[in-house]
Scaffold this active site. Structure first.
Site, PDB file in Angstrom:
ATOM      1  N   ARG A  37     -13.639 -36.805 -36.207  1.00 56.50           N
ATOM      2  CA  ARG A  37     -12.751 -36.897 -35.035  1.00 56.50           C
ATOM      3  C   ARG A  37     -12.088 -38.272 -34.944  1.00 56.50           C
ATOM      4  O   ARG A  37     -10.935 -38.375 -34.523  1.00 56.50           O
ATOM      5  CB  ARG A  37     -13.520 -36.583 -33.750  1.00 56.50           C
ATOM      6  CG  ARG A  37     -13.713 -35.096 -33.547  1.00 56.50           C
ATOM      7  CD  ARG A  37     -14.393 -34.789 -32.231  1.00 56.50           C
ATOM      8  NE  ARG A  37     -14.352 -33.353 -31.961  1.00 56.50           N
ATOM      9  CZ  ARG A  37     -15.031 -32.756 -31.009  1.00 56.50           C
ATOM     10  NH1 ARG A  37     -15.817 -33.457 -30.197  1.00 56.50           N
ATOM     11  NH2 ARG A  37     -14.931 -31.450 -30.825  1.00 56.50           N
ATOM     12  N   LYS A 198     -23.480 -13.987 -32.526  1.00 55.42           N
ATOM     13  CA  LYS A 198     -23.530 -12.994 -31.449  1.00 55.42           C
ATOM     14  C   LYS A 198     -22.167 -12.523 -30.973  1.00 55.42           C
ATOM     15  O   LYS A 198     -21.211 -13.289 -30.961  1.00 55.42           O
ATOM     16  CB  LYS A 198     -24.242 -13.605 -30.235  1.00 55.42           C
ATOM     17  CG  LYS A 198     -25.702 -13.859 -30.459  1.00 55.42           C
ATOM     18  CD  LYS A 198     -26.282 -14.446 -29.207  1.00 55.42           C
ATOM     19  CE  LYS A 198     -27.781 -14.590 -29.324  1.00 55.42           C
ATOM     20  NZ  LYS A 198     -28.305 -15.286 -28.144  1.00 55.42           N
ATOM     21  N   GLY A 355     -17.558 -25.235 -34.771  1.00 52.68           N
ATOM     22  CA  GLY A 355     -18.486 -26.182 -35.399  1.00 52.68           C
ATOM     23  C   GLY A 355     -19.119 -25.640 -36.670  1.00 52.68           C
ATOM     24  O   GLY A 355     -19.091 -26.273 -37.730  1.00 52.68           O
ATOM     25  N   GLY A 378     -14.901 -25.832 -28.223  1.00 49.74           N
ATOM     26  CA  GLY A 378     -14.524 -25.007 -27.068  1.00 49.74           C
ATOM     27  C   GLY A 378     -13.026 -24.787 -26.952  1.00 49.74           C
ATOM     28  O   GLY A 378     -12.575 -23.678 -26.648  1.00 49.74           O
TER      29      GLY A 378
END
Ligand SMILES: Nc1ncnc2c1ncn2[C@@H]1O[C@H](COP(=O)(O)OP(=O)(O)OP(=O)(O)O)[C@@H](O)[C@H]1O
Ligand SMILES: O=C(O)[C@H](O)COP(=O)(O)O
Length: 399
Positions: A37, A198, A355, A378
């Site tokens: 980053r 999931k 990620g 996110g």
């Protein structure tokens, strides 16, 4: 693009430019363990510094809940920023008030100053007007280079753009251009791969994608839920049986929208979730009752690769298998290599994020070959879900 960029920032010598960056990086024992980053925002900082601006960095680190927390001080990150920029980075122990103003008064043209964690103040996450005013007092111009924090409507990610002339930094610009090519206005056919553990964490994403892409490949643990919803016995595999109805409704929405759903035809099964566990390839309709699927099998890889060969655009979030433990990384690596080679040949625009997805592409050693790999977690997911990103929307509106 409908937002202003650094190209619009000329004649800024001596100007105080507040630059929102994302320095929320992993740290262990006081050392930054992944500098990606920081590397991504370095070009913006350098460019502004070279143009003679006083570059004032705003960032958050962790979730300190509105008060100072020692191990969430950005002071820890400053040396890594300094090293990557190869330039002195000054530090101020507060992002507003006398400490910030004092440090800014000392700056020469081209200097870089990092202000303390914006989340040490409650006003940051509340986007409190008084806090925004206090931040804005330190700058003449505002540059947002933190796409990965743009899903937050916080003072430093959104509020400031109402107060100061606002511009997208180079990373923000690159990210928005890549995302526009990915789902905004993509070349068709568009294929999306969604994998990972999931369904429950990615329902909104799947629902949005079926409306936008030509084929949706579902892999990883989440495929089991879709298979079980079709009456296939998935043995001991990770499966959210309570989401069978949700899975069926996503498939129905895909049918209605003309989006093909690509589910595994075969799987690699094992009896233990560990590296090197005994494993075998089975037809997806013949999963042994005492085994679990930890990767998709070779027929499924061929089917996915075939879709990628026909696609012009690929959007990818989530690995196809438990890629952290060999040999269950095979499908993810094979598909990543195929997408990378099509991209290198100029035949595919490939955009990936998340990620674990980035970790999987690094593991496959192809991250650099993709058209764009997002460092956002996110924010990338919310973009894939089709949700508005406040930090981006305000840049588009900015005067
Ligand atoms: N068949 C499977 N069974 C169990 N776990 C699996 C399976 N396939 C993939 N996984 C696990 O899914 C996890 C990654 O899923 P996740 O949804 O977190 O990915 P991501 O969206 O790229 O990452 P992040 O959530 O960090 O942004 C990995 O830890 C992987 O081991
Ligand atoms: O690490 C991230 O994804 C961004 O920096 C946003 O952090 P947050 O989830 O704490 O808002």
């Amino acid at each position: 693009m409908t937002f202003k960029t650094l190209d619009d920032l000329t004649d800024i010598a001596g100007k105080r430019v507040l630059v929102r960056v994302d320095l929320n990086v992993p740290v262990k024992d006081g050392q930054v363990t992944d500098t990606t980053r920081i590397e991504r925002v370095a070009p913006t900082i350098r460019e502004l510094s070279e143009k003679g601006a006083k570059v004032i960095l705003l960032a958050h680190f962790g979730r300190p809940k509105g008060e100072p927390v020692e191990d969430m001080s950005l002071k820890t990150i400053a040396p890594a920023v300094e090293e990557i920029l190869d330039q002195r980075v000054y530090f101020a122990a507060d992002c507003i008030g006398d400490k910030a103003a004092g440090a800014i008064a000392e700056l020469n043209d081209g200097d870089v100053l990092l202000l303390e964690n914006t989340r040490f103040h409650k006003g940051e996450e509340k986007n409190d007007p008084a806090f925004v005013t206090a931040l804005a007092a330190n700058g003449d111009l505002y540059v947002n280079d933190a796409f990965s924090a743009a899903h937050r409507a916080h003072a430093s990610t959104e509020g400031l753009a109402h107060h100061l002339p606002a511009y997208a930094g180079r990373t923000m610009q690159a990210e928005l251009e890549a995302l526009e090519k990915g789902l905004g206005n993509p070349k068709r056919p568009v294929v999306a791969i969604v994998g990972g553990a999931k369904v429950s964490t990615k329902i909104d994403l799947l629902q949005n994608l079926v409306k936008k892409v030509d084929a949706l490949v579902i892999g990883g643990g989440m495929a089991n839920t879709f298979l079980a919803a079709q009456g296939i016995d998935v043995g001991k595999s990770l499966c959210e049986h309570d989401l069978a109805e949700t899975a069926r409704s996503i498939v129905a929405a895909a049918d209605a929208a003309g989006c093909a759903i690509v589910l595994p035809e075969d799987g690699v099964v094992a009896r233990e979730f560990k590296a090197g566990a005994d494993n075998e390839v089975v037809d997806i309709k013949a999963i042994p009752a005492d085994a679990m699927v930890l990767d998709v099998g070779p027929k499924s890889v061929a089917a996915v690769s075939d879709w990628i060969s026909r696609a012009e655009t690929l959007v990818w979030n989530g690995p196809l298998g438990a890629f952290e433990i060999a040999p269950f990384d095979r499908a993810t690596v094979a598909v990543a290599e195929h997408a990378a080679s099509r991209t290198r040949a100029g035949a595919l625009v490939s955009v990936a994020g998340g990620g674990d997805t980035v970790a999987a592409l690094n593991h496959a050693e192809v991250a650099d070959d993709f058209s764009y790999v997002s460092t956002a977690g996110g924010a990338f997911l919310e973009w894939m879900e089709g949700k508005p990103l406040p930090g981006v929307d305000i840049l588009r509106q900015a005067k």
